[in-house]
Design an enzyme around this catalytic site. Structure first.
Site, PDB file in Angstrom:
ATOM      1  CD  GLU A  27      -3.317  -0.813   1.862  1.00 14.31           C
ATOM      2  OE1 GLU A  27      -3.436   0.284   2.441  1.00 14.31           O
ATOM      3  OE2 GLU A  27      -4.153  -1.721   1.952  1.00 14.31           O
ATOM      4  CG  HIS A  85      -1.771  -3.823   8.143  1.00 15.41           C
ATOM      5  ND1 HIS A  85      -2.013  -5.062   7.604  1.00 15.41           N
ATOM      6  CD2 HIS A  85      -2.751  -3.011   7.660  1.00 15.41           C
ATOM      7  CE1 HIS A  85      -3.083  -5.012   6.829  1.00 15.41           C
ATOM      8  NE2 HIS A  85      -3.550  -3.770   6.851  1.00 15.41           N
TER       9      HIS A  85
END
Length: 606
Positions: A313, A587
């Protein structure tokens, strides 16, 4: 053969692309600010409430009007730029390559760590890490409760460098049940954090040695079997810390050679069967260690001496450049802006890609070959990004017989929406096919393959009933998952890697040290990690009786032994859950260190 840096075949096409993107960028930036001014993160809302600021509605109103007007004014130029930009994507290679010569020669100790085969030894160690950074354009990132993409990119890059570029310290702690946290990654790191006002340090004074243990002489005794204290460049050393509140004992480090054969240390006199390396960090032990157990820890820093780093990402191009500039002096070979744009396949209108894959690969080793594949079966919002697989072949070194030592590293980001396991299973099928084709095409008879690793954000876990299809995929028969006990069953020490977005800035998870302590306590993890996903219409009981609460682990590092040299044997040195990016992403990064052994009788001939 070295890869060329530019993704375009010549400077003329590269110049046209720069002009077209220059026309698009102002309009794109104003649209991004238009969205961002209307979206606030929970941290910004809390700060406004604490400061009793009541002007925010006016800022939103006038900011919306201003950026909307600027967006409309620059839209015609952006359209002209788009007409030039879109056709050029057919000529673009699907990644950019950054190569930076080392700023200084590597210390001898660091070189010996990974060039063991080249030096005639039969062991080498390799470190890998993966992290999803959510570096989307600022306005879109705010939907994930993350803002200030450019600032986050800079902070993330500095954090990774701080963690990776340090000595690798191993700590054994006796009687872990009587001690709090003592992380080898944090307790002996000198200096304050670059991302936090507090220094990284041990959290329990009960585990601290007496003052005399901090003398240079004692540190030398505990680090290496020599009278010379360890230099900062030393990549590996071990410290023993007795910790037992039932009796008084003086700190007496025992000189040992750093090795992953920790069972050999259990017979050492003066120690009461110390556990395997790092097993005492974090969650309390559940049962006796078995032969397949993995040394692990929860660390407030990235693992030391990471060789290959996979990031997901990294969609924003400016953020990718910031990461490249920050990581470049440490990871001299970087693949970024990975993916395809515009109509895919070229010439068709079936799918238009607004964003690249978000993959970002940083390696200390030269990249010999690289290949990217885009998943053709994406749906919904995921179809706007060119998610896929990036495969790379890296040159590790050369043995005494002048055979090249190479490794294969693959990184990916699978389909995201819940309840669409069939799509992810199709993508897993593609992964195994593409990886096999890449390795067959690029393998040479005079090469020795020493590792084959697959990592990334798989967007499914090993405990949700909703992900049962993916959990049973044949990929896990080829690649080994160190955290997996079987389909749908995690090992007891495993920790989920997906944080709940609304609570990203709560005090318990806002700093690396606080997040580390939270992950180590099962009752706290439940509040901040994402829970497993139930099948629609089916009630779920989680966890099962007697099982720990793990949470969703969707970030993976897998390795395969069947594709490496037949004389190589792989052993896990440690698995790490990293909290250093607390407050910067949703995350939890993970790291893996592999020891690769070459059969002693073939070490010289291979």
């Amino acid at each position: 053969m070295s890869l060329r840096e530019s993704p375009f075949p010549n400077s003329f096409v590269e110049g046209l692309h720069a002009v077209s993107w220059g026309l698009i960028l102002p309009c794109f930036w104003f649209l991004d600010r238009l969205i961002a001014v209307c979206m606030s993160t929970s941290l910004e809302r809390t700060q406004r409430h604490e400061q009793e600021c009541y002007l925010h509605p006016l800022k939103v109103f006038f900011g919306f009007i201003l950026f909307l007007a600027l967006f409309l004014v620059t839209a015609p130029l952006a359209f002209l730029g788009f007409l030039l930009w879109a056709p050029l994507q057919a000529t673009r290679r699907p990644f950019s390559y950054h190569h930076e010569p080392p700023s200084r020669p590597a210390p001898a100790e660091e070189g010996e760590r990974n060039l063991g085969f080249e030096a005639g030894a039969n062991k080498a160690t390799f470190g890998f890490a993966t992290a999803n950074l959510c570096l989307l354009p600022d306005g879109i990132a705010r939907f994930n409760n993350l803002g200030h993409t450019q600032r986050r990119a800079t902070a993330i890059g500095r954090s990774i460098v701080q963690g990776v570029n340090r000595p690798h310290i191993r700590i054994f702690v006796d009687s872990p049940s009587s001690c709090g946290t003592l992380s080898p990654s944090s307790s002996l790191l000198p200096g304050p954090s670059t991302t936090s006002t507090a220094s990284y340090g041990a959290t329990d004074p009960a585990c601290q040695p007496p003052p005399q243990a901090h003398s240079d002489e004692d540190q030398a005794d505990g680090a290496v079997p020599t009278t010379t204290p360890p230099k900062p460049s030393d990549s590996n050393y071990v410290v023993y810390v007795p910790c037992d509140d039932t009796e008084e004992s003086s700190y007496s480090p025992t000189p040992v050679i750093n090795t992953n054969h920790n069972s050999n240390q259990q017979d050492r006199k003066g120690h009461r069967n110390p556990p395997r390396a790092l097993r005492t960090q974090g969650v309390a032990q559940r049962g006796q260690a078995g032969p397949d157990d993995v040394p692990w820890e929860v660390s407030s820093l990235f693992p030391a001496n990471v060789d290959i780093l996979c990031l997901e990402e990294v969609f924003d191009k400016r953020a990718a450049v910031k990461l490249t500039n920050t990581l470049g002096p440490l990871f001299n070979h970087i693949l970024y802006d990975v993916g395809v744009y515009a109509c895919q396949p070229p010439g068709s209108c079936s799918s238009f890609k607004f964003f690249n894959s978000g993959l970002f690969l940083a390696s200390r080793y030269p990249v010999l070959e690289a290949q990217y594949h885009c998943f053709p079966n994406a749906r919904g919002e995921d179809a706007l990004a060119a998610k896929g697989l990036l495969s790379a072949k890296v040159l590790v070194g050369q043995n005494q017989k002048e055979k090249k030592l190479v490794g294969y590293f693959n990184c990916t980001h699978l389909h995201a929406p819940e309840g669409e396991g069939e799509i992810r299973c199709e993508q897993l099928n593609m992964l195994t096919k593409w990886i096999q084709e890449f390795q067959v095409t690029n393998s040479k008879p005079d090469e020795v393959v020493v590792f084959d690793v697959l990592s990334g954000d798989f967007n499914f876990d090993n405990c949700s009933p909703d992900d049962s299809l993916e959990q049973k995929h044949s990929l896990f028969e080829e690649y080994r998952d160190p955290c997996r006990a079987g389909p749908g069953q995690e090992k007891p020490w495993v920790i989920g890697t997906l944080l709940e977005q609304p609570t990203l800035y709560h005090e318990d998870v806002r700093t690396p040290e606080n997040l580390q302590r939270t992950l180590e306590r099962e009752e706290l993890r439940k509040q901040y990690l994402s829970s497993p996903v139930a099948l629609e219409g089916c009630p779920m009981v989680y966890p099962e009786l007697g099982q720990p609460w793990v949470g969703r682990r969707i970030d993976y590092i897998l390795y395969r032994e069947s594709s490496v040299s037949k004389h190589c044997r792989t052993e896990i040195e440690e698995f790490t859950f990293v909290t250093q990016l607390a407050g910067l992403t949703d995350h939890i990064p993970v790291g893996l260190r592999l020891n690769v052994f070459l059969d002693s009788d073939t070490a010289q001939s291979e």
